[in-house]
Write a protein that holds these residues in place. Structure first.
Motif, PDB file in Angstrom:
ATOM      1  N   TYR A   1       0.834  -1.214   0.000  1.00 50.24           N
ATOM      2  CA  TYR A   1       0.000   0.000   0.000  1.00 50.24           C
ATOM      3  C   TYR A   1       0.864   1.258   0.000  1.00 50.24           C
ATOM      4  N   THR A   2       2.011   1.185   0.685  1.00 48.01           N
ATOM      5  CA  THR A   2       2.945   2.315   0.693  1.00 48.01           C
ATOM      6  C   THR A   2       3.489   2.553  -0.717  1.00 48.01           C
ATOM      7  N   LEU A   3       3.834   1.459  -1.412  1.00 41.94           N
ATOM      8  CA  LEU A   3       4.305   1.578  -2.806  1.00 41.94           C
ATOM      9  C   LEU A   3       3.252   2.260  -3.673  1.00 41.94           C
TER      10      LEU A   3
ATOM     11  N   GLY B   1       7.210   3.650 -16.687  1.00 41.39           N
ATOM     12  CA  GLY B   1       6.391   4.196 -15.599  1.00 41.39           C
ATOM     13  C   GLY B   1       4.933   3.786 -15.745  1.00 41.39           C
ATOM     14  N   VAL B   2       4.419   3.873 -16.963  1.00 42.72           N
ATOM     15  CA  VAL B   2       3.028   3.487 -17.241  1.00 42.72           C
ATOM     16  C   VAL B   2       2.843   1.987 -16.964  1.00 42.72           C
ATOM     17  N   ILE B   3       3.790   1.171 -17.449  1.00 40.82           N
ATOM     18  CA  ILE B   3       3.699  -0.293 -17.281  1.00 40.82           C
ATOM     19  C   ILE B   3       3.776  -0.683 -15.797  1.00 40.82           C
ATOM     20  N   ILE B   4       4.758  -0.095 -15.070  1.00 41.05           N
ATOM     21  CA  ILE B   4       4.913  -0.382 -13.629  1.00 41.05           C
ATOM     22  C   ILE B   4       3.625  -0.033 -12.880  1.00 41.05           C
ATOM     23  N   THR B   5       3.083   1.148 -13.176  1.00 38.70           N
ATOM     24  CA  THR B   5       1.884   1.608 -12.468  1.00 38.70           C
ATOM     25  C   THR B   5       0.697   0.697 -12.744  1.00 38.70           C
ATOM     26  N   LEU B   6       0.512   0.296 -14.004  1.00 39.13           N
ATOM     27  CA  LEU B   6      -0.584  -0.622 -14.347  1.00 39.13           C
ATOM     28  C   LEU B   6      -0.417  -1.961 -13.619  1.00 39.13           C
ATOM     29  N   ALA B   7       0.823  -2.478 -13.617  1.00 39.64           N
ATOM     30  CA  ALA B   7       1.104  -3.757 -12.932  1.00 39.64           C
ATOM     31  C   ALA B   7       0.759  -3.645 -11.442  1.00 39.64           C
ATOM     32  N   LEU B   8       1.160  -2.525 -10.842  1.00 43.29           N
ATOM     33  CA  LEU B   8       0.906  -2.317  -9.405  1.00 43.29           C
ATOM     34  C   LEU B   8      -0.592  -2.217  -9.120  1.00 43.29           C
ATOM     35  N   ILE B   9      -1.315  -1.475  -9.954  1.00 42.29           N
ATOM     36  CA  ILE B   9      -2.771  -1.329  -9.776  1.00 42.29           C
ATOM     37  C   ILE B   9      -3.445  -2.702  -9.847  1.00 42.29           C
TER      38      ILE B   9
ATOM     39  N   LEU C   1      -7.317 -15.755 -10.133  1.00 39.45           N
ATOM     40  CA  LEU C   1      -7.134 -14.377 -10.608  1.00 39.45           C
ATOM     41  C   LEU C   1      -6.051 -13.681  -9.782  1.00 39.45           C
ATOM     42  N   PHE C   2      -6.148 -13.836  -8.463  1.00 46.28           N
ATOM     43  CA  PHE C   2      -5.146 -13.261  -7.554  1.00 46.28           C
ATOM     44  C   PHE C   2      -3.757 -13.850  -7.848  1.00 46.28           C
ATOM     45  N   TRP C   3      -3.695 -15.172  -7.995  1.00 48.20           N
ATOM     46  CA  TRP C   3      -2.423 -15.876  -8.180  1.00 48.20           C
ATOM     47  C   TRP C   3      -1.704 -15.417  -9.448  1.00 48.20           C
ATOM     48  N   TYR C   4      -2.445 -15.373 -10.562  1.00 47.04           N
ATOM     49  CA  TYR C   4      -1.805 -15.032 -11.839  1.00 47.04           C
ATOM     50  C   TYR C   4      -1.459 -13.550 -11.934  1.00 47.04           C
ATOM     51  N   THR C   5      -2.347 -12.662 -11.484  1.00 45.56           N
ATOM     52  CA  THR C   5      -2.023 -11.222 -11.580  1.00 45.56           C
ATOM     53  C   THR C   5      -0.859 -10.877 -10.659  1.00 45.56           C
ATOM     54  N   HIS C   6      -0.706 -11.606  -9.558  1.00 44.54           N
ATOM     55  CA  HIS C   6       0.398 -11.309  -8.647  1.00 44.54           C
ATOM     56  C   HIS C   6       1.765 -11.588  -9.291  1.00 44.54           C
ATOM     57  N   HIS C   7       1.767 -12.411 -10.318  1.00 43.01           N
ATOM     58  CA  HIS C   7       3.042 -12.667 -10.995  1.00 43.01           C
ATOM     59  C   HIS C   7       3.455 -11.527 -11.928  1.00 43.01           C
ATOM     60  N   LEU C   8       2.648 -10.473 -11.961  1.00 40.45           N
ATOM     61  CA  LEU C   8       3.057  -9.250 -12.658  1.00 40.45           C
ATOM     62  C   LEU C   8       4.211  -8.572 -11.916  1.00 40.45           C
ATOM     63  N   PHE C   9       4.539  -9.088 -10.720  1.00 38.72           N
ATOM     64  CA  PHE C   9       5.685  -8.519  -9.993  1.00 38.72           C
ATOM     65  C   PHE C   9       6.964  -8.641 -10.833  1.00 38.72           C
ATOM     66  N   LEU C  10       7.010  -9.639 -11.724  1.00 43.84           N
ATOM     67  CA  LEU C  10       8.170  -9.788 -12.624  1.00 43.84           C
ATOM     68  C   LEU C  10       8.262  -8.584 -13.550  1.00 43.84           C
ATOM     69  N   VAL C  11       7.106  -8.155 -14.080  1.00 42.12           N
ATOM     70  CA  VAL C  11       7.039  -6.975 -14.954  1.00 42.12           C
ATOM     71  C   VAL C  11       7.410  -5.733 -14.149  1.00 42.12           C
TER      72      VAL C  11
ATOM     73  N   PHE D   1       9.352  -5.407 -11.433  1.00 37.72           N
ATOM     74  CA  PHE D   1      10.782  -5.283 -11.146  1.00 37.72           C
ATOM     75  C   PHE D   1      11.608  -5.022 -12.411  1.00 37.72           C
ATOM     76  N   ALA D   2      11.225  -5.651 -13.510  1.00 41.02           N
ATOM     77  CA  ALA D   2      11.941  -5.401 -14.776  1.00 41.02           C
ATOM     78  C   ALA D   2      11.799  -3.924 -15.151  1.00 41.02           C
ATOM     79  N   GLY D   3      10.587  -3.411 -15.052  1.00 38.72           N
ATOM     80  CA  GLY D   3      10.329  -1.998 -15.379  1.00 38.72           C
ATOM     81  C   GLY D   3      11.066  -1.058 -14.450  1.00 38.72           C
ATOM     82  N   LEU D   4      11.105  -1.422 -13.162  1.00 37.58           N
ATOM     83  CA  LEU D   4      11.754  -0.571 -12.156  1.00 37.58           C
ATOM     84  C   LEU D   4      13.249  -0.414 -12.436  1.00 37.58           C
ATOM     85  N   VAL D   5      13.884  -1.527 -12.797  1.00 37.35           N
ATOM     86  CA  VAL D   5      15.332  -1.510 -13.059  1.00 37.35           C
ATOM     87  C   VAL D   5      15.648  -0.665 -14.293  1.00 37.35           C
ATOM     88  N   ILE D   6      14.798  -0.738 -15.325  1.00 36.07           N
ATOM     89  CA  ILE D   6      15.036   0.001 -16.579  1.00 36.07           C
ATOM     90  C   ILE D   6      14.630   1.473 -16.456  1.00 36.07           C
TER      91      ILE D   6
END
Length: 561
Positions: free
Chosen positions: A107-109, A176-184, A201-211, A213-218
């Motif tokens: 929630y802080t993120l 930034g757009v991709i990270i924000t969408l993934a987080l939402i 639904l929860f299980w699969y969308t939670h694997h967007l964490f890969l997207v 972190f990839a977005g965050l690093v770039i």
């Protein structure tokens, strides 16, 4: 009550205070740094205070992104729990708050992402205005520097550029757009309602964490926000030379004639998240390796009310009471893992779980087992609060519905310890409460309680276990049946000696009775059930604990999934 909470949760409070303190420090330090540092004098001339808001929130985003994976490294937590087995139980117990901390960081993120995004939208608007300005002001002059080669400060070099264009064509904008969408998507799909009803639904969308972190690093690689270089600062310091930028003639000869030069702020998100990512990769490798080990299903029992019992064996599997495992059935879904509490005792030569039909995956699993025995993969076991149950002289166990499963393991284990006259058993008395909505749900647990009742009576320990079964939902036929057989020795609902109580327990009365019976004991209260029940039990623990260290104390423990 606050004093009691701090005594019971001092470690949680310390971690929370440290986390909050570091966030406040990082935000304040970097806000003041970017708001006052000389190197960003010219950057601030264009952007104003939005620069500091964007950079300070970015630092806190990096810090929290570093923490978000740690609470879900379950093997790491299991290892920590094992290494601090000599620590006080209050310290080990705090590791059960891992998911609460994970959610808090998430929630802080989300909040910091909103601050960071809004600040950068202001920045883009100001960059755009400065690029289009023709009034000869400092922002206008600084924005034209790109015409002299690589000295640019304003990343927008064209009057036709829109905020949307920057958002979708630059690396920081697009990531930034991709990270924000993934987080939402991750935050919205992890609400309790979706987790309980649409776990997939929860299980699969939670694997967007890969997207994520990839977005965050770039994200910061392009270095669009720039500051004046050290060398340029030495030659043309903004405090002396800024005024000459706007009013300089062609034949300039003094020291401020040279244009300032600018460099990018290096990308540093990767430094923050590299270690947790490596740790998490090891965690996932360990999970895959453990999942490959062969599991033999030795017995399948279909209980009433669509509850499936699986008894299994696996080489090297070693459990403690109240632990849980993650189960995968590749025939149903190769990626989905679901947590189930172990219902067997460590003393048994198999481990078992009871699975209730509570969603698509469990429905399909039960249907599959009624036709054939599919291959099962198991990861675990993982420790939660219930393995501490033997450390208390008196234990109050509260299970709601299928939440009775960890206590099946505990009660069985106690039975074995009695048979073996185990000297390590500190427990002198157990109070067991089971709240259930329908009679069918009692069925699979009856055999265990009945045999336990018999064993305890035979060994002269009948008073060791006091249990109370509460039926919270009933109809007229049950009520009539109960009225007819009110004076029988065994209960009409369960066939046990202790009668079923209709309605909900009065916790104040129960706690007062336990406190009166054990005025000098430390009482462990263990719950596997809903949040509302946790709140009322926690409240009762605080109310009935004495401030005098020599008198009764209630410690609250809750299972977390």
């Amino acid at each position: 009550t606050m004093g009691n909470w701090l005594v019971n949760h001092w470690f949680s409070a310390a971690v929370l205070a440290a986390w909050l303190g570091i966030n406040i420090f990082l935000f304040t330090y970097y806000f003041l740094f970017f708001d006052r540092d000389e190197r960003y004098f010219y950057t601030r001339a264009i952007l104003g205070s939005a620069l500091a808001w964007a950079r300070a929130s970015a630092k806190c985003l990096n810090f929290n992104s570093m923490l978000i994976l740690l609470p879900v490294c379950r093997n790491l937590l299991s290892f920590l729990r094992g290494t601090c087995s000599c620590c006080r139980r209050t310290l080990r117990k705090q590791l059960d708050h891992n998911l609460t901390f994970h959610k808090l960081v998430a929630y802080t993120l989300a909040l910091l992402t909103a601050v960071h995004t809004i600040a950068h939208l202001f920045n883009l608007e100001r960059y755009n205005q400065s690029q289009q300005a023709t009034d000869g002001s400092l922002p206008a002059v600084l924005s034209k520097m790109h015409l002299q080669g690589t000295k640019w400060l304003n990343p927008i070099h064209s009057n036709q550029t829109t905020v949307e264009y920057v958002a979708f064509t630059t690396i920081p904008g697009l990531t930034g757009v991709i990270i924000t969408l993934a987080l939402i998507l991750m935050v919205t799909s992890s609400t309790e309602f979706i987790r309980r009803n649409y776990f997939e639904l929860f299980w699969y969308t939670h694997h967007l964490f890969l997207v994520y972190f990839a977005g965050l690093v770039i994200h910061g690689i392009a270095g669009l926000v720039r500051g004046q270089t050290e060398q340029s600062m030495a030659e043309v310091h903004p405090y002396h030379c800024a005024e000459y930028l706007t009013q300089r003639d062609q034949n300039c000869t003094h020291s401020c004639c040279k244009d300032p030069e600018f460099g990018s702020i290096p990308a540093e998100s990767w430094k923050w998240v590299l270690a947790p990512i490596i740790l998490y990769v090891f965690e996932r490798i360990l999970r895959v390796w453990r999942a490959q080990q062969k599991v033999v299903v030795t017995k399948v029992v279909m209980h009433p009310a669509r509850v499936l019992e699986l008894q299994m064996q696996k080489k090297g599997f070693c459990m403690e009471v109240g632990q849980y495992i993650f189960v995968n059935c590749p025939a149903i879904s190769p990626l989905e893992w679901h947590p189930f509490t172990l219902t067997s005792a460590p003393e048994e030569d198999f481990f078992s779980i009871h699975i209730r039909a509570a969603g698509d995956w469990t429905e399909r699993l039960i249907d599959t087992f009624q036709v054939q025995t599919p291959r099962i993969e198991v990861d675990g076991p993982f420790g939660t609060a219930s393995e501490d149950v033997f450390q208390y002289e008196v234990a109050m166990l509260v299970g709601a519905g299928i939440g009775v499963t960890p206590f099946a393991s505990i009660l069985k284990s106690i039975w074995y310890k009695f048979q073996q006259a185990d000297q390590t058993l500190k427990t002198k008395k157990i109070y067991f409460y089971w709240l259930c909505r329908d009679t069918g749900a009692f069925a699979w647990f009856n055999d265990l309680l009945a045999s336990l009742e018999q064993k305890m009576a035979e060994s002269g320990k009948a008073d060791f276990l006091t249990y109370r079964l509460f039926l919270t939902g009933w109809d007229n036929s049950i009520a009539n049946n109960v009225a007819l057989h009110f004076d029988t020795a065994t209960d009409t609902v369960t066939g046990l000696r202790h009668k079923t109580i209709f309605g909900r327990p009065m916790w104040n009365t129960e706690f007062a009775a336990v406190a009166a019976a054990h005025p000098r004991s430390v009482v462990g209260v263990f719950l596997c059930g809903p949040k509302a029940l946790a709140k009322s039990l926690q409240k009762s623990c605080h109310q009935h604990s004495s401030l005098d260290p020599r008198k009764v104390k209630f410690y609250f423990n809750k299972e977390n999934f």
